[in-house]
Design an enzyme around this catalytic site. Structure first.
Site, PDB file in Angstrom:
ATOM      1  N   GLY A  58      63.520  44.483 -31.326  1.00 17.76           N
ATOM      2  CA  GLY A  58      63.782  43.414 -30.049  1.00 17.76           C
ATOM      3  C   GLY A  58      62.747  43.801 -28.895  1.00 17.76           C
ATOM      4  O   GLY A  58      62.143  44.035 -28.155  1.00 17.76           O
ATOM      5  N   CYS A  85      62.008  50.359 -34.472  1.00 20.34           N
ATOM      6  CA  CYS A  85      61.789  50.288 -32.603  1.00 20.34           C
ATOM      7  C   CYS A  85      63.127  50.233 -31.762  1.00 20.34           C
ATOM      8  O   CYS A  85      63.186  51.198 -31.536  1.00 20.34           O
ATOM      9  CB  CYS A  85      61.343  48.786 -33.266  1.00 20.34           C
ATOM     10  SG  CYS A  85      59.877  48.559 -32.149  1.00 20.34           S
ATOM     11  N   TYR A  86      62.976  49.346 -31.654  1.00 21.05           N
ATOM     12  CA  TYR A  86      64.401  49.045 -30.299  1.00 21.05           C
ATOM     13  C   TYR A  86      65.558  49.369 -30.996  1.00 21.05           C
ATOM     14  O   TYR A  86      66.308  50.047 -30.216  1.00 21.05           O
ATOM     15  CB  TYR A  86      64.525  47.810 -29.709  1.00 21.05           C
ATOM     16  CG  TYR A  86      65.317  47.913 -28.813  1.00 21.05           C
ATOM     17  CD1 TYR A  86      65.358  48.144 -27.623  1.00 21.05           C
ATOM     18  CD2 TYR A  86      66.789  46.783 -28.665  1.00 21.05           C
ATOM     19  CE1 TYR A  86      66.560  46.893 -26.518  1.00 21.05           C
ATOM     20  CE2 TYR A  86      67.702  47.062 -27.890  1.00 21.05           C
ATOM     21  CZ  TYR A  86      67.472  47.336 -26.655  1.00 21.05           C
ATOM     22  OH  TYR A  86      68.567  47.027 -25.413  1.00 21.05           O
ATOM     23  N   HIS A 172      57.602  48.936 -37.782  1.00 25.91           N
ATOM     24  CA  HIS A 172      58.503  47.587 -38.366  1.00 25.91           C
ATOM     25  C   HIS A 172      58.084  47.594 -40.167  1.00 25.91           C
ATOM     26  O   HIS A 172      57.051  47.239 -40.320  1.00 25.91           O
ATOM     27  CB  HIS A 172      57.903  46.304 -37.924  1.00 25.91           C
ATOM     28  CG  HIS A 172      58.592  45.993 -36.604  1.00 25.91           C
ATOM     29  ND1 HIS A 172      59.521  45.709 -36.362  1.00 25.91           N
ATOM     30  CD2 HIS A 172      58.184  46.179 -35.831  1.00 25.91           C
ATOM     31  CE1 HIS A 172      60.019  45.266 -35.425  1.00 25.91           C
ATOM     32  NE2 HIS A 172      58.392  45.980 -34.181  1.00 25.91           N
ATOM     33  N   GLU A 174      59.270  46.255 -42.137  1.00 27.92           N
ATOM     34  CA  GLU A 174      60.066  45.014 -42.716  1.00 27.92           C
ATOM     35  C   GLU A 174      58.685  43.883 -42.780  1.00 27.92           C
ATOM     36  O   GLU A 174      58.696  42.623 -43.374  1.00 27.92           O
ATOM     37  CB  GLU A 174      60.983  43.876 -42.186  1.00 27.92           C
ATOM     38  CG  GLU A 174      60.809  43.357 -40.583  1.00 27.92           C
ATOM     39  CD  GLU A 174      60.541  44.575 -39.518  1.00 27.92           C
ATOM     40  OE1 GLU A 174      60.872  44.585 -38.581  1.00 27.92           O
ATOM     41  OE2 GLU A 174      60.832  46.093 -40.440  1.00 27.92           O
ATOM     42  N   ASP A 230      66.582  21.764 -50.403  1.00 33.27           N
ATOM     43  CA  ASP A 230      68.444  22.341 -49.913  1.00 33.27           C
ATOM     44  C   ASP A 230      69.336  21.238 -50.766  1.00 33.27           C
ATOM     45  O   ASP A 230      69.577  21.742 -51.306  1.00 33.27           O
ATOM     46  CB  ASP A 230      68.280  22.262 -48.421  1.00 33.27           C
ATOM     47  CG  ASP A 230      66.643  23.100 -48.238  1.00 33.27           C
ATOM     48  OD1 ASP A 230      67.155  23.736 -48.587  1.00 33.27           O
ATOM     49  OD2 ASP A 230      66.677  22.636 -46.961  1.00 33.27           O
ATOM     50  N   LYS A 371      65.287  30.272 -48.493  1.00 28.85           N
ATOM     51  CA  LYS A 371      64.541  28.951 -49.418  1.00 28.85           C
ATOM     52  C   LYS A 371      63.895  29.548 -50.166  1.00 28.85           C
ATOM     53  O   LYS A 371      64.205  29.437 -51.365  1.00 28.85           O
ATOM     54  CB  LYS A 371      63.661  28.805 -48.101  1.00 28.85           C
ATOM     55  CG  LYS A 371      62.660  27.366 -48.949  1.00 28.85           C
ATOM     56  CD  LYS A 371      63.221  25.916 -48.596  1.00 28.85           C
ATOM     57  CE  LYS A 371      63.029  25.408 -47.681  1.00 28.85           C
ATOM     58  NZ  LYS A 371      63.895  24.776 -47.729  1.00 28.85           N
TER      59      LYS A 371
END
Length: 516
Positions: A58, A85-86, A172, A174, A230, A371
């Site tokens: 964050g 992190c945060y 991070h 990710e 979609d 997606k």
């Protein structure tokens, strides 16, 4: 979908730009994960009985006045927790450690060195390349915690209380720039949280079909079918579940790419056997757009007329109880549906703003899917790759790629040029593997040229291709010069009214992927 969701991971969002990436990485591992706002409430966050929690990063510092706090129930949940992190700093602060501003901030690539063995980092190399993005660091660990890894600027780049099963990462895992990040997340979800890898397209389809049938029963469903990925996959899924109880309405507004309107009719009416009503509204949309040049004015005019056209068709039908939409998970997240404090990034709706006299109950079978998952589901349902891998396309269509006033002549010009570009990329094998999104933009600018022995004064076309993993950031694609030269020559020679072609080399940020 409850059976597939139970025992997954709840990702608590504290405002990180990477929160969606955490969820996507976990889904790639076959583990269901969902984003919850930090102030979403214990009942909502725990509704799928998560096996563990991940606290996102964050923009705040834990010592800032009014900074998001750690939900108190997480400290007593008796389930594994991973702070990123945060999120790591929140854990540290809440459990009695100390967080302070770092003397040197860390932004970008860094190397961390493992210091002790732990379930979180087991099986990984002693030194790891990671992506840092922080201005604070841990000065004192909470009681019971041990430093698991360090960097040149962070003595506590990874921490853990193995008994409590609470962990923290200053970097991070990710993002793509942390090459071993997925392995770290894999250790957390499988070795520490003991999750099962049961989230996949086939399992989703099986549960979704039962859910649709249970919700709809013998009622009828109406779907606005644009031909986009979609709505196409939502339509195929609902059609498999309830067959002719589904009616699709396709509004041809004249703003699609070359051959797409014909493709929609062929695929969904003829190949899929759906009950499809096609409405030719080209003249109405052209009239509505006459004289408009400002992008937002175009969007509003198109949206308003689309709703009017769709509503008119809906009133002609009787006995319709449900309205189906191709809402997907990023739409839900960006609409900030579960937070008391979060700002809405976008108000997502396919046929939102319907008149009050049209009372429909919503059915959104893809609202839990990203997606890439939607594409996997579409392929599993038997849709062609031409539909499933259709290039991303904005709701207002070519109207916002035709800068300036939208006329039929300019649309046709843009359609032809765009088709040449896409076809050239496809032949070069770069449409899917080398680029994530590619398109042409017709500019309201004329330039002087020489064609034969004559002077020309015609419009300029810009080509745009980007590479991206998540569409939140993007870089311009480094296409071969030979390919760009070939495309430029074809467009100038084959498309009347264009005498100059440019290539957009702007990344996102500072630019956006679309021009308008």
């Amino acid at each position: 979908m409850d059976d597939l969701k139970c025992g997954g991971i709840a990702v608590i969002d504290f405002g990180s730009q990477y929160t969606q990436l955490i969820v996507r990485r976990l889904r790639d591992l076959g583990v269901y994960s969902e984003v919850y706002a930090y102030d979403g409430g214990v009942e909502r966050i725990n509704r799928h009985q998560p096996a563990g929690y991940i606290l996102s990063g964050g923009p705040n510092s834990v010592y800032d006045p009014g900074a998001p706090g750690l939900p108190s129930f997480l400290l007593d949940a008796d389930r594994p927790v991973l702070g990123i992190c945060y999120g790591m700093q929140l854990l540290t602060d809440a459990l009695g450690g100390q967080v302070a501003a770092a003397i040197e901030r860390e932004y970008g690539p860094a190397t961390i060195t493992r210091t002790v063995r732990s379930p979180l980092l087991d099986g990984l190399q002693p030194e790891l390349k990671v992506w840092m993005s922080h201005g604070d660091r841990i000065e004192a660990l909470p009681p019971g915690f041990t430093s698991l890894a360090q960097s040149a600027n962070s003595p506590h780049a990874a921490i853990g209380d193995l008994k409590r099963q609470a962990y923290g990462l200053q970097f991070h895992p990710e993002v793509q720039h942390s090459p071993q990040g997925s392995a770290i997340l894999r250790n957390f979800v499988f070795e520490i949280c003991r999750c099962r890898a049961n989230w996949n397209a086939d399992a989703f389809i099986d549960e979704a079909l039962g859910g649709i049938r249970a919700q709809v029963k013998d009622e009828r469903v109406l779907l606005a079918l644009s031909g986009g990925v979609d709505s196409a996959v939502a339509g195929a899924l609902i059609h498999r579940a309830i067959g002719d109880q589904l009616t699709c309405v396709f509004v041809d507004h004249g703003l699609l790419r070359k051959g797409e309107a014909e493709q929609v009719l062929r695929v969904f009416r003829r190949e899929q056997g759906m009950n499809l009503i096609a409405v030719n509204a080209v003249e109405a949309f052209m009239s509505e757009l006459k004289g408009l040049t400002e992008p937002e004015a175009k969007r509003k005019a198109i949206g308003r007329l689309f709703v009017d056209t769709f509503s008119r068709e809906a009133r002609r039908m009787h006995g319709i109880r449900f309205l189906a939409q191709g809402t997907i998970y990023p739409d839900v997240i960006e609409s900030a549906a579960d937070s008391a404090s979060a700002q809405t990034i976008k108000s997502h709706h396919n046929v939102g703003g319907l008149p009050d006299d049209l009372h429909f109950e919503l059915i959104e079978p893809l609202r839990d899917c990203f997606k890439d998952e939607v594409r996997q589901i579409g392929l599993a349902l038997g849709l062609s790759e031409a539909i499933v891998w259709r290039q991303p396309f904005p709701g207002p269509g070519l109207a916002i790629r035709c800068l300036g006033e939208v006329t039929w002549e300019r649309l046709e010009k843009l359609r032809e040029a765009d088709a040449i570009y896409i076809d050239s990329l496809r032949q070069a094998g770069l449409l899917r593997d080398g680029t994530a999104q590619s398109f042409a933009v017709l500019l309201p600018v004329k330039s002087v040229g020489v064609m034969g022995d004559n002077r020309s004064y015609e419009e300029v076309l810009a080509l745009r291709s980007v590479t991206t993993d998540d569409f939140m950031t993007a870089d311009w694609a480094r296409l071969p010069y030979e390919l760009l030269a070939k495309v430029s020559a074809r467009i100038v020679n084959e498309v009347a009214g264009i005498n100059r072609v440019t290539y957009d080399i702007t990344s996102k940020p500072p630019g956006t992927i679309e021009w308008e």
